[in-house]
Design an enzyme around this catalytic site. Structure first.
Site, PDB file in Angstrom:
ATOM      1  N   GLY A 474      -4.703   9.828   3.079  1.00  0.00           N
ATOM      2  CA  GLY A 474      -5.489   9.239   2.005  1.00  0.00           C
ATOM      3  C   GLY A 474      -5.454   7.727   2.028  1.00  0.00           C
ATOM      4  N   GLY A 476      -6.604   5.735   4.379  1.00  0.00           N
ATOM      5  CA  GLY A 476      -7.730   5.089   5.050  1.00  0.00           C
ATOM      6  C   GLY A 476      -7.418   4.763   6.501  1.00  0.00           C
ATOM      7  N   ARG A 516       3.536   2.106   8.845  1.00  0.00           N
ATOM      8  CA  ARG A 516       3.453   1.792  10.262  1.00  0.00           C
ATOM      9  C   ARG A 516       2.072   2.001  10.871  1.00  0.00           C
ATOM     10  NH1 ARG A 516       6.137   6.858  10.864  1.00  0.00           N
ATOM     11  NH2 ARG A 516       8.139   5.838  10.967  1.00  0.00           N
ATOM     12  N   THR A 518      -1.230   1.170  10.524  1.00  0.00           N
ATOM     13  CA  THR A 518      -2.140   0.103  10.947  1.00  0.00           C
ATOM     14  C   THR A 518      -1.542  -0.655  12.124  1.00  0.00           C
ATOM     15  OG1 THR A 518      -3.057  -0.113   8.747  1.00  0.00           O
ATOM     16  CG2 THR A 518      -3.306  -2.016  10.206  1.00  0.00           C
ATOM     17  N   ALA A 700      -2.757  -8.125  11.112  1.00  0.00           N
ATOM     18  CA  ALA A 700      -2.580  -7.334   9.904  1.00  0.00           C
ATOM     19  C   ALA A 700      -1.107  -7.008   9.693  1.00  0.00           C
ATOM     20  CB  ALA A 700      -3.377  -6.040  10.009  1.00  0.00           C
ATOM     21  N   LYS A 701      -0.726  -6.978   8.413  1.00  0.00           N
ATOM     22  CA  LYS A 701       0.593  -6.470   8.030  1.00  0.00           C
ATOM     23  C   LYS A 701       0.381  -5.125   7.338  1.00  0.00           C
ATOM     24  CE  LYS A 701       3.023 -10.848   7.299  1.00  0.00           C
ATOM     25  NZ  LYS A 701       4.043 -11.439   6.394  1.00  0.00           N
ATOM     26  N   GLY A 704       0.996  -0.091   2.528  1.00  0.00           N
ATOM     27  CA  GLY A 704       1.105   1.200   1.850  1.00  0.00           C
ATOM     28  C   GLY A 704       2.208   1.318   0.821  1.00  0.00           C
ATOM     29  N   GLU A 705       3.337   0.686   1.053  1.00  0.00           N
ATOM     30  CA  GLU A 705       4.518   1.004   0.254  1.00  0.00           C
ATOM     31  C   GLU A 705       4.853  -0.043  -0.802  1.00  0.00           C
ATOM     32  OE1 GLU A 705       7.261   3.297   1.804  1.00  0.00           O
ATOM     33  OE2 GLU A 705       6.162   3.870   3.581  1.00  0.00           O
TER      34      GLU A 705
END
Ligand code: FES
Ligand code: FES
Lengths: 762, 154
Positions: A474, A476, A516, A518, A700-701, A704-705
């Site tokens: 979910g 993306g 992780r 991305t 990018a970094k 999500g968390e």
């Protein structure tokens, strides 16, 4: 930055249409001919010996096709790292909710009826449900044979503390000696569920040749495959895992649950079996967030410098440690925050009890640590009569500093997130009303590492496929992979396809988790795409009459065409280049693996609340969240992660708690366990702070968390600002606020006056 | 004992023989294989199973299928018409309001019911219409934005 082709844009998700039409298939939607429905029988006792199980009446029930107990299944103990959990309880149950038997029947009603007919005779044993009791010398042992388990990071014996980790920098005794003031406080956080809306589900079908096909709501298909193969005792090639859409994860979908039982039931019944956990089972026996007891001690100078910091955390892991891939929780390391402190000592202890097992939940350990550290920062600031923002700013890490535990970090930009959040929020402005409060909190969380492979194909018509085993519960992730490949190949998004592929067809991927995807899956897809591009360029060089050794330099690509930079009008299509190479498709596979990194991400959240001092009701009015993201490949997706994390974090701060009495969860329904509804959703201002170097494609970094981490303390600090009481035990219920106000003699109008006074003092 | 029940779902008629205690959600999913309506709790708490019954949103997990006999049932599978997405579906796609998608069918049905009676809802009205629907992924923000992005001229 603006001339990107596909990244940096909020493109629609590749699976959005499938989802809005109801066509997306989740594991519970799998229907196979002849499929049976499985259900598990669970222990009502937190600790008991199983004296006898009689399944004969259940077996005799019409419609029942298989009943299994521990005697029917492998004796292996499984786990993501420490292997301590049996497939079905054998001789002993260690928590209320542990599975002791399972049935498969022609429909769910029959399966449930059969469960009632299974007779289990228990001899109840004393249960250890208090984490502090469990740590005492001579305490009853939850796992007698702990020392024989595999996966223990350090050998331990005859203890319930299965892991004890420490992080140290400098000399804390010296640091405390240099302090003008030493403060100390304890914080406690509760057990909360990940709250994914899709309950765990599994389907297993066994082919006539014994090969096994698994459908699972697990977010890591390759780990399902290896665990299942190991349990069954087959090579992994004989197990195929078909991924479905995953209805939310937040760390809770990384371990197998009913998959092995489906297998044994299917084997016994000779038919495929589906098991779906009920919401109640989710609350009794999934793998929620660890409750914690955290003690912090800080030494500070009168001027506001932090000289020493000591922290210790106790995490009640429940009956099994199997649900944690790292054994410890990353949050322990965060117990000194994002500040420049010369002397630091941190300890984390992970303890077995007879409570339900805990696991990974969005930023494991971090929201607990963040709540303690960032509440404490405000408490210190108040003591020193320094504005909480200023106190943080004075002590915040800057680029070039080592982390609080002495590790190198690159691109520290905590202060950028602080300034951005302050600027866009109500910080430092007049309070709009007397019940209003504002609070700030900062946090940090590294980009996750791991391994992933991807295949990128440019087809004979110039369209492209990505074959990746990366999962997308979910977040993306699959859309982002398409954007990355679209950017690398300059093929429009609508000509790129990424499908859910099974473990036989996709190359290995470690799975979503730890922020992780991305980075790791993104790098593998990017590199594979660049390889394909090189081959396309080499082929086009012939058609464009360009010297092969100069081709990579002189030829550019756009919209699926190749051309000499000096002559952009003369173009060769990808289709022609594929043909020119004498192939039907051009394909490359790349594996990317990274186990250590200096990249981390920062965030500042500012919460604005209104508190009703009579009822203790807290309304979160607005959250301003500034996140260091390096580069947002899909800004809308990044915002979505932040918004979701914030609302989840508000639940952690104010509402959610799995209540337990004698080791049993007493509110195992969504009626009694409150998730934030649309009505509790505040206005959210998300600020994506780009520009710091990230390890992912295009710098990018991860995102999500971290959004779930600083929110609870920001809200707690805002409540203090509003009514002058400091709640250090989560969740901050209305009752706790009202009681605290009574105790401090600050109820009603007085609270408001006190809040004002503080505001004036700052 | 099983009973005959006729259901009208998304304009199609289904003649079924089912146990009288089965819920509309289970019958839609398992008998008619319309699995777009989701089971998040089976207890009326999450709204993932929301369908429209004679135009009104209900939790299909709380409705006995037999009581829906001869009534108009609209599920998520019936929201797009003739291959064209409903404006709400388009807005959800466009605004990034979909993450894991498990809550999405139920939320879209609740919002469809709202827009059918109130084409220009305020934020407060949107929140009330969605109050029975949980979403763990999105924080709801982009869903509100999706509804607010629709053309609200009467
Ligand atoms: S499944 Fe019906 S409300 Fe949750
Ligand atoms: S999108 Fe996942 S629950 Fe709403």
């Amino acid at each position: 930055m603006s001339d990107f082709y596909a990244v940096g844009k909020s493109v629609a998700r590749v699976d959005a249409v499938t989802k809005v039409t109801g066509a997306a298939g989740y594991t519970a939607d799998v229907m196979l001919p002849g499929m049976l429905y499985g259900k598990a029988k669970r222990s009502p006792h937190p600790h008991a010996r199983i004296a006898r199980i009689d399944t004969s009446r259940a077996e005799a029930l019409p419609g029942v096709r298989a009943v299994i107990t521990a005697a029917d299944v492998s004796e292996v103990l499984i786990g993501l790292r420490i292997r301590d959990v049996p497939l079905l309880a054998r001789r002993e149950v260690r928590f209320a909710g542990e599975k002791v038997a399972a049935v498969a029947a022609v429909d769910e009603e029959t399966a449930l009826e059969a469960l009632d007919l299974i007779e289990v005779e228990y001899q109840e044993l004393p249960a250890l449900i208090d984490v502090k009791e469990a740590m005492k010398d001579g305490a009853l042992l939850v796992h007698e044979n702990l020392h024989t388990y595999s996966g223990l990071p350090k050998p331990v014996k005859k203890t319930n503390v299965f892991f004890h980790e420490t992080f140290s920098k400098g000399d804390v005794a010296l640091g405390f000696a240099q302090a003008d003031l030493v403060l100390e406080h304890a914080f406690t956080t509760q057990i909360v569920h990940q709250g994914y809306l899709e309950p765990h589900a599994a389907v297993v079908d066994i082919g006539p040749d014994g090969s096994v096909t698994v459908w699972s709501s697990d977010k890591v298909p390759f780990r399902v495959r290896s665990l299942m193969a190991e349990i069954i005792g087959m090579p992994i090639t004989r197990v195929r895992v078909i991924p479905s859409f995953v209805g939310g994860d937040f760390g809770g979908k990384g371990m197998i649950f009913d998959e092995p039982l489906c297998y044994y039931l299917a084997r016994k019944a000779g038919r495929p079996v589906k098991m779906v956990m009920s919401r109640q089972e989710e609350f009794l026996a999934a793998s929620p967030r660890h409750p914690s007891i955290i003690r912090l001690k800080a030494g500070v100078t009168k001027a506001g410098a932090i000289t020493a910091w000591e922290a210790s955390a106790l995490f009640d892991s429940g009956a099994y440690a199997a649900y944690k891939p790292q054994v410890g929780l990353g949050g322990t390391k965060k117990l000194a925050g994002t500040y420049r402190i010369p002397h630091v000592h941190i300890e984390g202890r992970y303890v077995y009890t007879h409570n339900l097992p805990c696991g990974h939940c969005r930023a494991p350990g971090d929201p607990q640590a963040s709540f303690a550290v960032e509440s404490f920062m405000d408490m210190i600031a108040a003591k020193l009569k320094i504005d909480p923002f200023r106190f943080r700013w004075m002590n915040a890490l800057e680029d070039g500093d080592l982390s609080p535990t002495g590790e190198p970090w690159r691109g520290i930009n905590i202060k950028e997130t602080m300034s951005a959040a302050v600027e866009k929020s109500g910080w430092g402005k007049a309070k709009p009303n007397q019940h209003y409060g504002i609070g700030i909190a900062c946090a940090e969380r590294p980009t996750g590492t791991g391994e992933s492979s991807a295949v990128v194909i440019v087809n004979g018509d110039g369209s492209a496929n990505i074959i990746s085993g990366a999962s997308d519960p979910g977040t993306g992730a699959r859309t982002i992979l398409c954007q990355i490949v679209s950017e690398a190949l300059k093929v429009p998004m609508e000509r790129i396809t990424i499908n859910l592929v099974d473990t036989d067809s996709a190359p290995y991927d470690q799975g979503a988790g730890g922020g992780r995807t991305t980075f790791v899956a993104g790098q593998s897809a990017y590199r594979a795409a660049m390889e394909v591009r090189k081959e396309l360029v080499a082929s086009a060089a012939k058609l464009l009459k360009c010297a092969p050794e100069e081709a990579q330099e002189l030829i550019d690509v756009r919209d699926g065409f190749l051309f000499l930079k000096s002559e952009p009008a003369k173009r060769v299509s990808y289709a022609q280049a594929v043909k020119g190479a004498g192939k039907s498709q051009i394909m490359a596979e790349e594996t990317f693996s990274c186990n250590q990194m200096e990249d981390t991400c920062f965030a500042t959240h500012i919460a604005e609340v209104e508190v009703d001092p009579e009822r203790g009701y807290v309304e979160v009015k607005r959250i301003t969240a500034a996140h260091d993201i390096g580069f947002a490949i899909n800004p809308a997706a990044a915002e979505g992660q932040i918004e979701g994390g914030i609302v989840q974090g508000i639940g952690f701060g104010l509402l959610e708690e799995m209540q337990r009495v004698d080791g049993k969860v007493t509110n195992p329904t969504l009626t009694d366990y409150k998730l934030c509804t649309p009505r509790e959703a505040p206005e959210i201002i998300t600020l994506l702070i780009e520009g710091a170097p990230g390890a992912g494609p295009f710098q990018a970094k991860s995102i999500g968390e971290l959004p779930a981490c600083p929110i609870a303390p920001a809200v707690a600090n805002a409540i203090f600002d509003a009514v002058g009481v400091r709640i250090t035990d989560l969740p901050i219920s209305g009752e706790k606020i009202v009681n605290a106000l009574k105790e401090s003699g600050l109820s009603g109008g007085k609270a408001v006056a006190a809040g004002k006074e503080r505001a004036d003092a700052v | 004992m099983k009973i005959p029940v006729t259901l009208k779902v998304n304009g199609e008629t289904y003649d079924l023989i089912i146990a009288p205690y089965r819920t509309l959600l289970d019958v839609l999913r398992e008998e008619i294989h319309l699995t777009g309506s989701k089971k998040g709790c089976d207890a009326g708490d999450c709204g993932a199973c929301t369908v429209l019954l004679d135009g009104k949103p209900v939790n299909a997990c709380l409705v006995l299928a037999a009581t829906a006999q001869d009534r108009e049932i609209l599920t998520i599978e019936g929201l797009a018409r003739n291959g064209k997405l409903h404006p709400l579906q388009e807005a959800f796609v466009r605004e990034g309001a979909v993450q894991c998608g498990f809550c999405t069918p139920g939320i879209l049905m609740s919002l469809k019911a709202l827009l059918d009676t109130n084409p220009a809802p305020t934020l407060e009205e949107i929140k009330i219409a969605m109050a029975g629907n949980l979403c763990r992924c999105t924080g709801y923000s982009k869903m509100f934005k999706a509804v607010e992005s629709l053309d609200r001229s009467p």
